[in-house]
Design a protein around this motif. Sequence first.
Motif, PDB file in Angstrom:
ATOM      1  N   VAL A 180       0.843  -1.201   0.000  1.00  0.00           N
ATOM      2  CA  VAL A 180       0.000   0.000   0.000  1.00  0.00           C
ATOM      3  C   VAL A 180       0.877   1.249   0.000  1.00  0.00           C
ATOM      4  O   VAL A 180       0.682   2.178  -0.799  1.00  0.00           O
ATOM      5  N   GLN A 181       1.876   1.260   0.875  1.00  0.00           N
ATOM      6  CA  GLN A 181       2.758   2.414   0.947  1.00  0.00           C
ATOM      7  C   GLN A 181       3.594   2.566  -0.320  1.00  0.00           C
ATOM      8  O   GLN A 181       3.851   3.693  -0.776  1.00  0.00           O
ATOM      9  N   ARG A 184       1.443   4.169  -2.811  1.00  0.00           N
ATOM     10  CA  ARG A 184       1.179   5.534  -2.360  1.00  0.00           C
ATOM     11  C   ARG A 184       2.347   6.463  -2.703  1.00  0.00           C
ATOM     12  O   ARG A 184       2.153   7.599  -3.135  1.00  0.00           O
ATOM     13  N   ASP A 212      -3.795  -4.375  -2.867  1.00  0.00           N
ATOM     14  CA  ASP A 212      -3.097  -3.453  -1.968  1.00  0.00           C
ATOM     15  C   ASP A 212      -2.503  -2.272  -2.734  1.00  0.00           C
ATOM     16  O   ASP A 212      -2.551  -1.128  -2.269  1.00  0.00           O
ATOM     17  N   GLN A 215      -5.157   0.083  -3.733  1.00  0.00           N
ATOM     18  CA  GLN A 215      -5.555   0.838  -2.545  1.00  0.00           C
ATOM     19  C   GLN A 215      -4.574   1.970  -2.268  1.00  0.00           C
ATOM     20  O   GLN A 215      -4.973   3.114  -2.006  1.00  0.00           O
ATOM     21  N   GLY A 216      -3.257   1.650  -2.337  1.00  0.00           N
ATOM     22  CA  GLY A 216      -2.249   2.672  -2.074  1.00  0.00           C
ATOM     23  C   GLY A 216      -2.281   3.794  -3.096  1.00  0.00           C
ATOM     24  O   GLY A 216      -2.145   4.981  -2.745  1.00  0.00           O
ATOM     25  N   SER A 218      -4.899   4.736  -4.812  1.00  0.00           N
ATOM     26  CA  SER A 218      -6.125   5.500  -4.549  1.00  0.00           C
ATOM     27  C   SER A 218      -5.957   6.406  -3.335  1.00  0.00           C
ATOM     28  O   SER A 218      -6.394   7.570  -3.344  1.00  0.00           O
ATOM     29  N   GLU A 219      -5.325   5.891  -2.292  1.00  0.00           N
ATOM     30  CA  GLU A 219      -5.130   6.685  -1.078  1.00  0.00           C
ATOM     31  C   GLU A 219      -4.224   7.886  -1.347  1.00  0.00           C
ATOM     32  O   GLU A 219      -4.465   8.990  -0.826  1.00  0.00           O
ATOM     33  N   ALA A 222      -6.331  10.422  -3.229  1.00  0.00           N
ATOM     34  CA  ALA A 222      -7.351  11.024  -2.354  1.00  0.00           C
ATOM     35  C   ALA A 222      -6.716  12.005  -1.373  1.00  0.00           C
ATOM     36  O   ALA A 222      -7.316  13.044  -1.045  1.00  0.00           O
ATOM     37  N   ALA A 223      -5.510  11.685  -0.902  1.00  0.00           N
ATOM     38  CA  ALA A 223      -4.822  12.568   0.050  1.00  0.00           C
ATOM     39  C   ALA A 223      -4.498  13.924  -0.569  1.00  0.00           C
ATOM     40  O   ALA A 223      -4.322  14.920   0.145  1.00  0.00           O
ATOM     41  N   PRO A 228     -10.015   9.478  -6.898  1.00  0.00           N
ATOM     42  CA  PRO A 228      -9.300   8.379  -7.550  1.00  0.00           C
ATOM     43  C   PRO A 228     -10.017   7.849  -8.793  1.00  0.00           C
ATOM     44  O   PRO A 228      -9.369   7.458  -9.769  1.00  0.00           O
TER      45      PRO A 228
END
Length: 356
Positions: A180-181, A184, A212, A215-216, A218-219, A222-223, A228
């Motif tokens: 995820v990271q 990101r 995962d 998800q990363g 997208s996060e 979004a941040a 996303p």
Amino acid sequence: MPSQRPERSTTKRGSATRSRLTSRDIALAAGVSQATVSNVLNRPEIVAPETLKRVNDVIESMNFVVNDSARTLRAGHSRALGVIALDLSNPFWGEVTRGIEATASQLGYSVLLGSSEEKLDKETRLLRLFEENRVEGILVSSVDIGSETLATLYEHGMKVVLLDQPDPAGTYSSVSLDQVQGARLAAQHLLEQGHRRIAFINIPHSVSWSRDRLQGLSEGIAAAGLDPAEVITEITIESMTAHAAEPAVETLLAGSPDVTAVLCANDMVALGVLKQLSERGVTVPRDLSVVGFDDSYFASMLSPALTTVRQHPFELGQTAAEMIIKATDGVVPESVLFDPELIVRQSVRNLTSAAG
């Protein structure tokens, strides 16, 4: 009274009689008990260093070879580990298995290696083969963590460590990257460079890290206050190979003309993307930016040099091997998570400076 000679099994070839060494012979020559020799061969970590060296020196000088079949029958398992990688043609898995072998060899274990080629039926056959060979434990990057075969082996006492994928249920121990990271970090870098339409060439979500990474990504988007769904175009491929990139690039160029950057499932896919774009006259990074995942040995040699998320496959393999060898019954499964690192090279264009 005549001195007793150590018992040996003998074989005859022609008129010559040859004796097969036993652990008793080694014990007599080294001046230790047979139990000590057994510990040197099977549990060297509990033997005093001086004794360990003396016995090993005798073993080497006498060319003693352990009867592994007999030892396996006594112990119920062999001093071997089974390893199932997703794709051995991928340099990432070559480094993982190299790390496993390095640690296993140091601790007196051999390694049986197989590739599932991302196919569950082949993974199942390998799991059963390793069980038949009575390996002490299995390290696997599973196509399906919920596999009944894997669950049954584990319930019957087989030690299992998942490679490059965590177990959300906490059933199995695992060694993996913070996927995820990692995604990101890639998202943050692309957004900082002014990219607002990003294609993600991914594999099916049945593989946990593909979810995962989405998800990363997208996060990270979004941040930055963006939606996303408006930024990401996901393109699914069936395998993480350079060849799989061809239909993905065709889909990308035909259906997503506003995309300015591509995040690839791994560096092998990124390699294929670079090749396909070049053949179609698309220049990287001028026309389209590309980011990989893994930091394979060839990433810095590409033209342009590939920006990518670095994993630590050799260390991952070492940690997994140590974990499974030292695991004992009744211990709560543990999870080790490596931190990713973004390696910035020349495959991403800064659209912010270009606009200025």
